[in-house]
Design a protein around this motif. Sequence first.
Motif, PDB file in Angstrom:
ATOM      1  N   VAL A 175       0.794  -1.223   0.000  1.00  0.00           N
ATOM      2  CA  VAL A 175       0.000   0.000   0.000  1.00  0.00           C
ATOM      3  C   VAL A 175       0.828   1.275   0.000  1.00  0.00           C
ATOM      4  O   VAL A 175       0.362   2.302  -0.511  1.00  0.00           O
ATOM      5  N   TYR A 176       2.046   1.278   0.541  1.00  0.00           N
ATOM      6  CA  TYR A 176       2.697   2.567   0.767  1.00  0.00           C
ATOM      7  C   TYR A 176       3.204   3.205  -0.532  1.00  0.00           C
ATOM      8  O   TYR A 176       3.525   4.392  -0.561  1.00  0.00           O
ATOM      9  N   LYS A 177       3.268   2.436  -1.637  1.00  0.00           N
ATOM     10  CA  LYS A 177       3.629   2.997  -2.935  1.00  0.00           C
ATOM     11  C   LYS A 177       2.578   2.714  -4.002  1.00  0.00           C
ATOM     12  O   LYS A 177       2.813   2.999  -5.175  1.00  0.00           O
ATOM     13  N   PRO A 207       0.244   2.703  10.546  1.00  0.00           N
ATOM     14  CA  PRO A 207       1.345   1.733  10.637  1.00  0.00           C
ATOM     15  C   PRO A 207       1.860   1.234   9.299  1.00  0.00           C
ATOM     16  O   PRO A 207       2.962   0.695   9.223  1.00  0.00           O
ATOM     17  N   PHE A 208       1.097   1.404   8.228  1.00  0.00           N
ATOM     18  CA  PHE A 208       1.482   0.837   6.938  1.00  0.00           C
ATOM     19  C   PHE A 208       2.063   1.869   5.981  1.00  0.00           C
ATOM     20  O   PHE A 208       2.406   1.533   4.853  1.00  0.00           O
ATOM     21  N   LEU A 209       2.184   3.120   6.402  1.00  0.00           N
ATOM     22  CA  LEU A 209       2.692   4.178   5.544  1.00  0.00           C
ATOM     23  C   LEU A 209       4.179   4.390   5.779  1.00  0.00           C
ATOM     24  O   LEU A 209       4.723   4.040   6.816  1.00  0.00           O
ATOM     25  N   ARG A 210       4.828   4.970   4.790  1.00  0.00           N
ATOM     26  CA  ARG A 210       6.250   5.290   4.859  1.00  0.00           C
ATOM     27  C   ARG A 210       6.450   6.754   4.453  1.00  0.00           C
ATOM     28  O   ARG A 210       5.521   7.429   4.025  1.00  0.00           O
ATOM     29  N   LYS A 211       7.680   7.230   4.581  1.00  0.00           N
ATOM     30  CA  LYS A 211       7.976   8.603   4.186  1.00  0.00           C
ATOM     31  C   LYS A 211       7.770   8.768   2.685  1.00  0.00           C
ATOM     32  O   LYS A 211       8.246   7.961   1.887  1.00  0.00           O
ATOM     33  N   GLY A 212       7.088   9.830   2.313  1.00  0.00           N
ATOM     34  CA  GLY A 212       6.823  10.112   0.912  1.00  0.00           C
ATOM     35  C   GLY A 212       5.577   9.462   0.369  1.00  0.00           C
ATOM     36  O   GLY A 212       5.234   9.694  -0.793  1.00  0.00           O
ATOM     37  N   SER A 213       4.910   8.642   1.166  1.00  0.00           N
ATOM     38  CA  SER A 213       3.731   7.946   0.656  1.00  0.00           C
ATOM     39  C   SER A 213       2.593   8.910   0.360  1.00  0.00           C
ATOM     40  O   SER A 213       1.960   8.829  -0.700  1.00  0.00           O
ATOM     41  N   LEU A 214       2.331   9.831   1.263  1.00  0.00           N
ATOM     42  CA  LEU A 214       1.150  10.688   1.156  1.00  0.00           C
ATOM     43  C   LEU A 214       1.361  11.890   0.239  1.00  0.00           C
ATOM     44  O   LEU A 214       0.457  12.728   0.122  1.00  0.00           O
ATOM     45  N   PRO A 241       6.058  10.589  13.911  1.00  0.00           N
ATOM     46  CA  PRO A 241       7.536  10.581  13.888  1.00  0.00           C
ATOM     47  C   PRO A 241       8.116   9.744  12.752  1.00  0.00           C
ATOM     48  O   PRO A 241       9.214  10.060  12.268  1.00  0.00           O
ATOM     49  N   HIS A 242       7.416   8.706  12.328  1.00  0.00           N
ATOM     50  CA  HIS A 242       7.980   7.848  11.279  1.00  0.00           C
ATOM     51  C   HIS A 242       7.662   8.365   9.873  1.00  0.00           C
ATOM     52  O   HIS A 242       8.095   7.755   8.885  1.00  0.00           O
ATOM     53  N   LEU A 243       6.934   9.482   9.758  1.00  0.00           N
ATOM     54  CA  LEU A 243       6.593  10.042   8.448  1.00  0.00           C
ATOM     55  C   LEU A 243       7.190  11.427   8.204  1.00  0.00           C
ATOM     56  O   LEU A 243       7.189  11.893   7.055  1.00  0.00           O
ATOM     57  N   PHE A 244       7.686  12.070   9.205  1.00  0.00           N
ATOM     58  CA  PHE A 244       8.202  13.430   9.062  1.00  0.00           C
ATOM     59  C   PHE A 244       9.524  13.535   9.828  1.00  0.00           C
ATOM     60  O   PHE A 244       9.696  12.854  10.843  1.00  0.00           O
TER      61      PHE A 244
END
Length: 498
Positions: A175-177, A207-214, A241-244
């Motif tokens: 999902v994150y990409k 919990p399933f997203l990563r940096k740059g996903s959104l 904290p895990h996205l920014f």
Amino acid sequence: MFDPMLSRNCCMFGTTYESFPWSLSTYSIYHTSLTTSTAAASSFGRRVVSMAVSSNKANHRNPRRPKLPPEVDNTFKRVLYEDEEEMTQKPNLDILTDDDDEGVVSVDSSDGILWESDEMEAISSLFKGRIPQKPGKLDRERPLPLPLPYKIRPLGLPTPKRFKNCSRESVSKQVYKNPTFLIGLAREIQGLPIEENVSMVLSKWSPFLRKGSLSLTVRELGYLGLPERALETFCWVKKQPHLFPDDHILASTIEVLAGSNELKVPFDLEKFTGLASRSVYEAMLRGCIKGGRLKLALKLLSMAKESNRVLDTGVYAKLILELGKDPDKSTLVLVLLEELAVRDDLNLTPQDCTAIMKICIRLRRFEIVEGLYDWFRESGGNPSVVMYTTMIHCRYSANKYREALAMLWEMEASNCLFDLPAYRVVIKLFVALNDLPRAVRYFSKLKEAGFSPNFDIYCSLIKIYMASGRVAKCKDICKEAEMAGFRFDENTLLKLQQ
């Protein structure tokens, strides 16, 4: 006392003597005294066997003593019978077995002692060598031995097992990409009530997203005309904290806000742009161009030039395209073209290159169009149908009809499929060349390709038919155009006759 077994053995050895010239010592076996008792012979044989076995054990106890082959006693011979009436031609030191009689099968040549079968087996086994084996495959490759676990296992204490949540990891990779999922998030945010925050949708997928996903979700919210929701999404990401920090979502948010004129420009713009990264700076510039704030875009471009900041050439192309729509800003366009020409790292996409060509044709700077086309071909690019059409239109506008015809042959040689604008430009070219057959042929190709002629194409055909004096054909084309929904008034017909 007469012993029948002894008599049988004597007969056997007597026959052997007549058949084979053995030594005299062997012949003495048959003239030994028959009065020797069998028990004495057996006891003597057992002593010989025990002495041989003890000698063999002694050799094993002393490994430093070399193992010499035993001396073969030629006095021990054996006769092999294949049948009761036949006899082999070659003697062999082996045991003669008989299913009917189990008894003495050999005699000692020196003392005339009879040997039993089990004693002969024990003695003959001492003189037997290695059993020959059958030769196998000479080119057979033996497999490598399997590694032993205790040899490949690293030294030290065993490491603890680390259990991973494979289900969560697999879902995160899916999902994150995934563009479909990220665009679906924007659609779901669009359906939220006004009083609800975007956290209602984003928290369950955190919990399933990563940096740059959104960043894709934020851009989609900009396409949907929801810059406020895009800003709310950015504010929610700042709390994770895990996205920014993440420049991708920051650049997307700034581009969306600037494109919708929702970005508040600070008074100390130079300080803000000095701290911004290249991606954020270019995103602000693209947003200002998209929002129509060309003055701010030119200011940002000049600030980047003063601070020796190198920007992407695509940003110049987009700004030239927007400025070229206004004829009064042709001077600014030419200045930007000169800045773009001196760039050694010129990297334009086919779309940007074609857009600049169209602006230069509008400004009648045909030499820049030819230079851009040559640069694109030298850089290894393959022209598309849009670029070929632009080049034909450029040479047609410059009254270079023969050069435009050469570009048409190059376009056909590359097996490029024509679209409706390409047919329109080509038919106008043949009308200018007064080539009626080719104009009619490409008009037929246009219909065969499934396209519907537009008003300009009908006008071009009417003009060339009138120039050729074919009035009846002009009337047919007018009727066909009227059936397609077009109407020719008298002024239009008068213009076509001129």
